[in-house]
Design an enzyme around this catalytic site. Structure first.
Site, PDB file in Angstrom:
ATOM      1  N   CYS A  11      -1.420  -3.049   7.002  1.00  0.00           N
ATOM      2  CA  CYS A  11      -1.647  -1.744   7.639  1.00  0.00           C
ATOM      3  C   CYS A  11      -2.919  -1.775   8.490  1.00  0.00           C
ATOM      4  CB  CYS A  11      -1.689  -0.617   6.612  1.00  0.00           C
ATOM      5  SG  CYS A  11      -2.908  -0.811   5.310  1.00  0.00           S
ATOM      6  N   HIS A  14      -4.584  -6.628   4.454  1.00  0.00           N
ATOM      7  CA  HIS A  14      -3.670  -5.494   4.459  1.00  0.00           C
ATOM      8  C   HIS A  14      -2.972  -5.443   5.810  1.00  0.00           C
ATOM      9  CE1 HIS A  14      -5.449  -3.232   0.883  1.00  0.00           C
ATOM     10  NE2 HIS A  14      -6.164  -4.337   0.985  1.00  0.00           N
ATOM     11  N   GLN A  62      -5.443  -0.986  -3.454  1.00  0.00           N
ATOM     12  CA  GLN A  62      -6.041  -2.189  -4.030  1.00  0.00           C
ATOM     13  C   GLN A  62      -6.994  -1.832  -5.174  1.00  0.00           C
ATOM     14  OE1 GLN A  62      -7.301  -5.254  -1.278  1.00  0.00           O
ATOM     15  NE2 GLN A  62      -9.068  -5.751  -2.550  1.00  0.00           N
ATOM     16  N   CYS A  68       0.837  -1.194   0.000  1.00  0.00           N
ATOM     17  CA  CYS A  68       0.000   0.000   0.000  1.00  0.00           C
ATOM     18  C   CYS A  68       0.874   1.248   0.000  1.00  0.00           C
ATOM     19  CB  CYS A  68      -0.990  -0.017   1.152  1.00  0.00           C
ATOM     20  SG  CYS A  68      -0.516   0.902   2.607  1.00  0.00           S
ATOM     21  N   GLU A  69       0.432   2.241  -0.712  1.00  0.00           N
ATOM     22  CA  GLU A  69       1.221   3.463  -0.852  1.00  0.00           C
ATOM     23  C   GLU A  69       1.144   4.346   0.393  1.00  0.00           C
ATOM     24  OE1 GLU A  69      -1.958   6.208  -3.329  1.00  0.00           O
ATOM     25  OE2 GLU A  69      -0.585   4.923  -4.441  1.00  0.00           O
ATOM     26  N   HIS A  70       0.208   4.086   1.284  1.00  0.00           N
ATOM     27  CA  HIS A  70       0.065   4.928   2.474  1.00  0.00           C
ATOM     28  C   HIS A  70       1.073   4.583   3.572  1.00  0.00           C
ATOM     29  CE1 HIS A  70      -4.347   5.504   1.130  1.00  0.00           C
ATOM     30  NE2 HIS A  70      -3.565   6.402   0.587  1.00  0.00           N
ATOM     31  N   HIS A  71       1.328   3.287   3.789  1.00  0.00           N
ATOM     32  CA  HIS A  71       2.250   2.868   4.842  1.00  0.00           C
ATOM     33  C   HIS A  71       3.397   2.010   4.316  1.00  0.00           C
ATOM     34  CE1 HIS A  71      -1.633   3.543   6.988  1.00  0.00           C
ATOM     35  NE2 HIS A  71      -0.831   4.144   7.835  1.00  0.00           N
TER      36      HIS A  71
END
Length: 189
Positions: A156, A154, A126, A84-87
């Protein structure tokens, strides 16, 4: 292209920032190992959707002309992972289903799995994975009737923050006839 030397330097800095000694025996080669791993798991970042479509554009037209476009091709339970690009957290235990209505040609089945794999090897959401796979399958097959579903876990969500270990996320990218035709959507289950 992925800059492995820069990754090595930054991983070393992260180890220091965590309060550890990057020169101790267990960590001495960690920056190089992480850089090599990132080069592999993020390989899809080196290519656009169009380049991936060109890479795996192996279609067959012979014998397909007698297949009308009401026939559906479905490939289920394609394993994949992503981050995931956030974490930068792992998305794991993911399964993709890719379906399309042939438009005078079919794509080699192994190529569908290879598209899924390569698209997964990016920093992203996703939802974006499904969109990108659908874009590529549309480009390869010429069919506007494409569906991609993905279910996965996920880290995260499971390993940090809310810590819900058994939570799965389901996404669906439905295009063309798959949007409204419930009989076609049944193939995605």
């Amino acid at each position: 292209m992925i800059d492995t030397k820069a990754i090595e330097e930054h991983i070393r800095g992260i180890l220091v920032a965590l309060g550890d000694d990057p020169d101790r025996e267990g960590l001495k080669d960690t920056p190089q190992r992480v850089a090599k791993m990132y080069e592999e798991v993020f390989a899809g970042m080196n290519y656009s959707n169009h380049e991936i479509a060109q890479m795996f554009d192996k279609t067959f037209e012979e014998g397909v002309s007698d297949v009308d476009n009401s026939k559906v091709v479905v490939m289920k339970d394609i394993d994949l992972f992503s981050y995931c690009e956030h974490h930068m957290a792992l998305m794991y235990d993911m399964k993709a289903t890719v379906a399309y209505l042939p438009n005078g040609k079919v794509v080699g089945l192994s190529k569908i799995a290879r598209v899924v794999d390569m698209v997964g090897r990016r920093l992203q959401l996703q939802e974006k994975i499904g969109q990108d796979i659908a874009d590529i399958i549309t480009e390869i097959t010429g069919s506007e009737d494409v569906a991609v579903t993905i279910e996965g876990c996920h880290s995260c969500v499971s390993a940090r923050g809310i810590k819900k270990n058994n939570t799965k996320t389901f996404t669906a990218e439905l295009r063309g006839k798959f949007k409204d035709d419930v009989s076609l959507q049944m193939y995605l289950k």
